[in-house]
Design a protein around this motif. Structure first.
Motif, mmCIF file in Angstrom:
data_model
loop_
_atom_site.group_PDB
_atom_site.id
_atom_site.type_symbol
_atom_site.label_atom_id
_atom_site.label_comp_id
_atom_site.label_asym_id
_atom_site.label_seq_id
_atom_site.Cartn_x
_atom_site.Cartn_y
_atom_site.Cartn_z
ATOM 1 N N TYR A 51 0.834 -1.207 0.000
ATOM 2 C CA TYR A 51 0.000 0.000 0.000
ATOM 3 C C TYR A 51 0.868 1.256 0.000
ATOM 4 C CZ TYR A 51 -3.254 3.574 1.591
ATOM 5 O OH TYR A 51 -3.992 4.734 1.705
ATOM 6 N N LEU A 52 1.876 1.302 0.875
ATOM 7 C CA LEU A 52 2.734 2.489 0.968
ATOM 8 C C LEU A 52 3.539 2.697 -0.309
ATOM 9 C CD1 LEU A 52 4.019 2.123 4.635
ATOM 10 C CD2 LEU A 52 2.426 3.845 3.768
ATOM 11 N N ILE A 53 4.050 1.621 -0.886
ATOM 12 C CA ILE A 53 4.825 1.745 -2.118
ATOM 13 C C ILE A 53 3.944 2.245 -3.263
ATOM 14 C CG2 ILE A 53 6.063 0.420 -3.884
ATOM 15 C CD1 ILE A 53 7.164 -1.316 -1.564
ATOM 16 N N CYS A 54 2.741 1.705 -3.376
ATOM 17 C CA CYS A 54 1.818 2.171 -4.420
ATOM 18 C C CYS A 54 1.441 3.638 -4.212
ATOM 19 C CB CYS A 54 0.560 1.298 -4.434
ATOM 20 S SG CYS A 54 0.824 -0.375 -5.068
ATOM 21 N N LEU A 55 1.203 4.011 -2.958
ATOM 22 C CA LEU A 55 0.858 5.400 -2.647
ATOM 23 C C LEU A 55 2.020 6.324 -3.012
ATOM 24 C CD1 LEU A 55 -1.580 6.892 -1.369
ATOM 25 C CD2 LEU A 55 -0.375 6.762 0.808
ATOM 26 N N GLY A 56 3.232 5.917 -2.676
ATOM 27 C CA GLY A 56 4.400 6.713 -3.018
ATOM 28 C C GLY A 56 4.612 6.818 -4.517
ATOM 29 N N ALA A 57 4.438 5.698 -5.225
ATOM 30 C CA ALA A 57 4.602 5.699 -6.675
ATOM 31 C C ALA A 57 3.562 6.604 -7.337
ATOM 32 C CB ALA A 57 4.493 4.269 -7.212
ATOM 33 N N TYR A 58 2.325 6.569 -6.830
ATOM 34 C CA TYR A 58 1.286 7.435 -7.383
ATOM 35 C C TYR A 58 1.616 8.909 -7.135
ATOM 36 C CZ TYR A 58 -3.271 9.563 -8.172
ATOM 37 O OH TYR A 58 -4.284 10.362 -8.632
ATOM 38 N N THR A 59 2.150 9.213 -5.953
ATOM 39 C CA THR A 59 2.530 10.597 -5.648
ATOM 40 C C THR A 59 3.647 11.061 -6.576
ATOM 41 O OG1 THR A 59 1.915 10.268 -3.329
ATOM 42 C CG2 THR A 59 3.330 12.148 -3.823
ATOM 43 N N LEU A 60 4.621 10.195 -6.839
ATOM 44 C CA LEU A 60 5.680 10.538 -7.786
ATOM 45 C C LEU A 60 5.117 10.758 -9.189
ATOM 46 C CD1 LEU A 60 8.557 8.078 -6.741
ATOM 47 C CD2 LEU A 60 8.497 10.561 -6.457
ATOM 48 N N TRP A 61 4.159 9.929 -9.572
ATOM 49 C CA TRP A 61 3.544 10.084 -10.889
ATOM 50 C C TRP A 61 2.799 11.416 -10.973
ATOM 51 C CZ3 TRP A 61 3.642 8.231 -15.644
ATOM 52 C CH2 TRP A 61 2.584 8.515 -16.500
ATOM 53 N N GLN A 62 2.075 11.775 -9.906
ATOM 54 C CA GLN A 62 1.357 13.048 -9.885
ATOM 55 C C GLN A 62 2.321 14.228 -9.971
ATOM 56 O OE1 GLN A 62 -1.938 12.051 -10.547
ATOM 57 N NE2 GLN A 62 -2.465 13.728 -9.181
ATOM 58 N N SER A 63 3.509 14.083 -9.414
ATOM 59 C CA SER A 63 4.463 15.194 -9.424
ATOM 60 C C SER A 63 4.943 15.526 -10.830
ATOM 61 C CB SER A 63 5.664 14.854 -8.537
ATOM 62 O OG SER A 63 6.511 13.888 -9.152
ATOM 63 N N ARG A 64 4.781 14.616 -11.775
ATOM 64 C CA ARG A 64 5.193 14.861 -13.151
ATOM 65 C C ARG A 64 4.352 15.932 -13.811
ATOM 66 N NH1 ARG A 64 4.223 11.258 -16.555
ATOM 67 N NH2 ARG A 64 6.031 11.416 -17.905
ATOM 68 N N ARG A 65 3.115 16.134 -13.302
ATOM 69 C CA ARG A 65 2.241 17.137 -13.900
ATOM 70 C C ARG A 65 2.759 18.547 -13.658
ATOM 71 N NH1 ARG A 65 -3.887 15.046 -12.377
ATOM 72 N NH2 ARG A 65 -3.728 13.010 -13.390
ATOM 73 N N GLY A 66 3.255 18.766 -12.425
ATOM 74 C CA GLY A 66 3.831 20.064 -12.108
ATOM 75 C C GLY A 66 2.845 21.201 -12.035
ATOM 76 N N ALA A 67 1.556 20.894 -11.962
ATOM 77 C CA ALA A 67 0.554 21.954 -11.925
ATOM 78 C C ALA A 67 0.307 22.400 -10.505
ATOM 79 C CB ALA A 67 -0.749 21.451 -12.544
#
Length: 208
Positions: free
Chosen positions: A81-97
């Motif tokens: 769960y924590l790894i998936c949550l972290g990976a999703y947060t990293l993916w969201q950071s790519r937007r930069g909005a």
């Protein structure tokens, strides 16, 4: 009794202040969706503590702590769960909005259900089960019936956790205008994502 209780509160306070997955998910909610979402996440964390506390009082947490198979399942689920949550947060950071100011109290933005996020992070943390089953009974005042003393310590721990995480969330969201700058936001999202993944890997490496 007073001396024993004071020592127990000191240990619980130190446990509360040590950064861990709970603090990471509150940070994520505060940065992504604002004060209300962060406070709800903190509430979910406390609900998870109370859940483990109830299990400890009735003895089920001790069973989980003593069972290698049960501990392994909880460890895998929690780490995943924590790894998936972290990976999703990293993916969201790519937007930069940047996050619009009008959405500062929108709990659904990018974080799902804040209550569930806090609850799941805590319930799937096997270290809490081990602490409540193996360490908490040693802190209980010996002059009280064991069920009442454990209940008292669980409530104290929950109160300390709620106060600390709520205060941290309020301080973090007060400075949110700085964090909404695109470059700062990307950097913080990436740090938060890496921290969540790191905690996930640490949970995966835990031994009963």
């Amino acid at each position: 009794m007073l001396t024993q209780l004071t020592a127990a509160i000191g240990v619980l306070a130190l446990l509360t202040l040590v950064p861990g997955p709970d603090m990471a998910v509150v940070t994520r909610s505060a940065l992504a969706a604002g004060r209300a979402a962060a406070l709800r996440t903190a509430g979910g964390v406390v609900l998870g503590l109370l859940t483990w506390g109830l299990l400890a009082v009735v003895g089920l947490a001790a069973l989980l702590a003593a069972s290698a198979e049960a501990f392994l399942v909880a460890k895998i689920l929690g780490a995943g769960y924590l790894i998936c949550l972290g990976a999703y947060t990293l993916w969201q950071s790519r937007r930069g909005a940047p996050v619009p100011a009008t959405s500062s109290d929108d709990p659904a933005r990018n974080v799902g259900d804040p209550w569930l996020s806090g609850l799941t992070t805590n319930v799937l943390n096997p270290k809490i089960a081990v602490f409540y089953a193996a360490v908490l009974p040693t802190l209980a005042p010996p002059t009280m019936p064991v069920h009442w003393s454990l209940t008292l310590l669980v409530l104290i721990h929950a109160a300390l956790t709620l106060a600390w995480l709520s205060g941290y969330a309020l301080l973090l969201t007060r400075a949110r205008a700085v964090f909404e700058r695109p470059a700062v936001r990307r950097a913080l999202d990436r740090v938060t994502g890496v921290v969540l993944i790191g905690f996930g890997l640490r949970v995966a490496a835990e031994n009963p």
